[in-house]
Motif scaffolding. Structure first.
Motif, PDB file in Angstrom:
ATOM      1  N   TRP A   1       9.407  -0.654   2.330  1.00  0.00           N
ATOM      2  CA  TRP A   1       9.560  -1.557   3.458  1.00  0.00           C
ATOM      3  C   TRP A   1       8.927  -0.997   4.732  1.00  0.00           C
ATOM      4  O   TRP A   1       8.869   0.209   4.946  1.00  0.00           O
ATOM      5  CB  TRP A   1      11.036  -1.794   3.741  1.00  0.00           C
ATOM      6  CG  TRP A   1      11.698  -2.738   2.786  1.00  0.00           C
ATOM      7  CD1 TRP A   1      11.106  -3.527   1.850  1.00  0.00           C
ATOM      8  CD2 TRP A   1      13.103  -2.989   2.679  1.00  0.00           C
ATOM      9  NE1 TRP A   1      12.040  -4.259   1.170  1.00  0.00           N
ATOM     10  CE2 TRP A   1      13.278  -3.948   1.653  1.00  0.00           C
ATOM     11  CE3 TRP A   1      14.222  -2.493   3.341  1.00  0.00           C
ATOM     12  CZ2 TRP A   1      14.536  -4.434   1.296  1.00  0.00           C
ATOM     13  CZ3 TRP A   1      15.480  -2.967   2.984  1.00  0.00           C
ATOM     14  CH2 TRP A   1      15.631  -3.922   1.970  1.00  0.00           C
TER      15      TRP A   1
ATOM     16  N   SER B   1       7.929  -6.640   3.579  1.00  0.00           N
ATOM     17  CA  SER B   1       7.269  -6.152   2.378  1.00  0.00           C
ATOM     18  C   SER B   1       5.946  -6.871   2.262  1.00  0.00           C
ATOM     19  O   SER B   1       5.908  -8.117   2.255  1.00  0.00           O
ATOM     20  CB  SER B   1       8.128  -6.417   1.135  1.00  0.00           C
ATOM     21  OG  SER B   1       7.484  -5.939  -0.020  1.00  0.00           O
TER      22      SER B   1
ATOM     23  N   GLY C   1       9.660  -5.357  -3.362  1.00  0.00           N
ATOM     24  CA  GLY C   1      10.318  -5.183  -2.081  1.00  0.00           C
ATOM     25  C   GLY C   1      11.098  -6.381  -1.594  1.00  0.00           C
ATOM     26  O   GLY C   1      11.782  -6.303  -0.576  1.00  0.00           O
TER      27      GLY C   1
END
Length: 266
Positions: free
Chosen positions: A32, A49, A135
Motif C-alpha cells: 500500500w 493500491s 492490495g
C-alpha cells in the motif's frame, strides 16, 4: 467504481494508536501507499493500491482508544433509514448517522451478537476504487459466537438472501447474497477462538503470493492466526498485525478443490 448496491461491502478502515507504524507494516505486507492525512477529518488517511483507493487508516478519536480492528462498511441508499432498521432489529448504533462533508453519510453499529460494522451512504466518495485485485478488498466474513442472532439480523436490515455452505469439516458457515451475488460470509466462532477474542468481521485483501505476504507480516511483528491453506476460492491466511487488528490475505489465482455446494435457507 459505481456506487454499490444496498448491503454490498463498499469500504474498510481501521483505527491505529500508531498510524505511522501501521502504514509501515501494511505498506510492506500489502504494497500500500498512503495519501495525505486529512487533518479536518481526524487525520483520516486514504490507502492506495496501484493508485486506487482501497481502504483508510486513522488514529483513534479522544476517548475511543482501544483494540485496533478493521471495520467493514456496507452500502446504503439511506443511512438514516438503515440506522432505524438496525435499532428495530436489536442492533445498537454506536455513531451517526453523521454526514461527512460531501463525501457521504456514515453509521457505526453493532449487531445483537456484538459484531461491529459500518454503513455508508455514498456522496462524492463512492467507496472502493478497486476490488478483487492485489492490495484491494476481496471478501469478508462475520465471525460470531451467536450465529442465530447475526443470521436473523443482517437479512432483516439488508436485502440479503442466505445460503448455507457445505463444508467437509461440518463448519457452520453461511453466505449472504444480494440477488445472485455472494457478498458476505458468516462463520461461527468455535473453541479455537480464545474467549478474549471479540466477534469481528474478517476482511480479506488480495496478494500475489500468500506465503510471501505471511512471511513478510511475521517478519514485521505480525502473527499468523491460521493458514496458509488452499481452498477452492484461493490460498489464504489470517494474520494479526502488531497492533492487534486481524485481517486475511488471499491469492485468488491459486485455487484447489471443487467449489462447495450451497443450499438456500428457508
Amino acid at each position: 467504481m459505481a456506487v454499490q448496491s444496498e448491503g454490498v461491502p463498499c469500504w474498510a478502515d481501521a483505527m491505529f494508536a500508531d498510524v505511522e507504524s501501521a502504514k509501515s507494516f501494511y505498506g510492506d505486507v500489502l504494497g500500500w501507499t498512503f495519501g495525505e492525512a486529512a487533518t479536518e477529518f481526524g487525520n483520516y488517511t486514504e490507502v492506495y493500491s496501484d493508485g486506487k483507493a482501497v481502504a483508510a487508516v486513522v488514529p483513534p478519536m479522544p476517548g475511543a482508544e482501544g483494540q485496533s480492528a478493521w471495520c467493514l462498511y456496507l452500502a446504503s441508499p439511506d443511512a438514516a433509514a438503515t440506522a432505524r432498521k438496525i435499532q428495530d432489529n436489536g442492533g445498537e448504533i454506536l455513531m451517526g448517522p453523521m454526514q461527512v462533508s460531501d463525501f457521504g453519510t456514515m453509521v457505526l453499529a453493532r449487531d445483537p451478537g456484538g459484531v461491529v460494522f459500518g454503513v455508508w451512504q455514498a456522496g462524492t466518495h463512492e467507496g472502493f476504487q478497486a476490488m478483487g485485485t492485489r492490495g484491494a478488498y476481496c471478501w469478508a466474513e462475520v465471525f460470531t459466537r451467536e450465529p442465530g442472532k447475526s443470521d436473523g439480523f443482517f437479512p432483516a436490515v439488508f436485502p440479503y438472501r442466505a445460503k448455507t455452505m457445505e463444508t467437509p469439516e461440518g463448519i457452520d458457515f453461511r453466505v449472504f447474497h444480494v440477488g445472485d451475488d455472494p457478498v458476505l460470509g458468516r462463520m461461527e466462532m468455535g473453541d479455537e477462538f480464545p474467549p478474549e477474542v471479540p466477534p469481528y468481521i474478517n476482511v480479506y485483501f488480495g496478494v500475489d503470493d500468500c506465503d510471501a505476504a505471511v512471511a513478510k507480516a511475521t517478519e514485521r511483528g505480525g502473527a499468523v492466526v491460521w493458514g496458509p491453506m488452499d481452498t477452492p476460492f484461493g490460498r489464504f491466511a489470517s494474520v494479526r498485525d502488531p497492533q492487534g487488528a486481524t485481517f486475511s490475505v488471499i491469492d485468488m489465482s491459486r485455487t484447489e478443490g471443487e467449489m462447495p455446494a450451497m443450499t438456500d435457507v428457508p
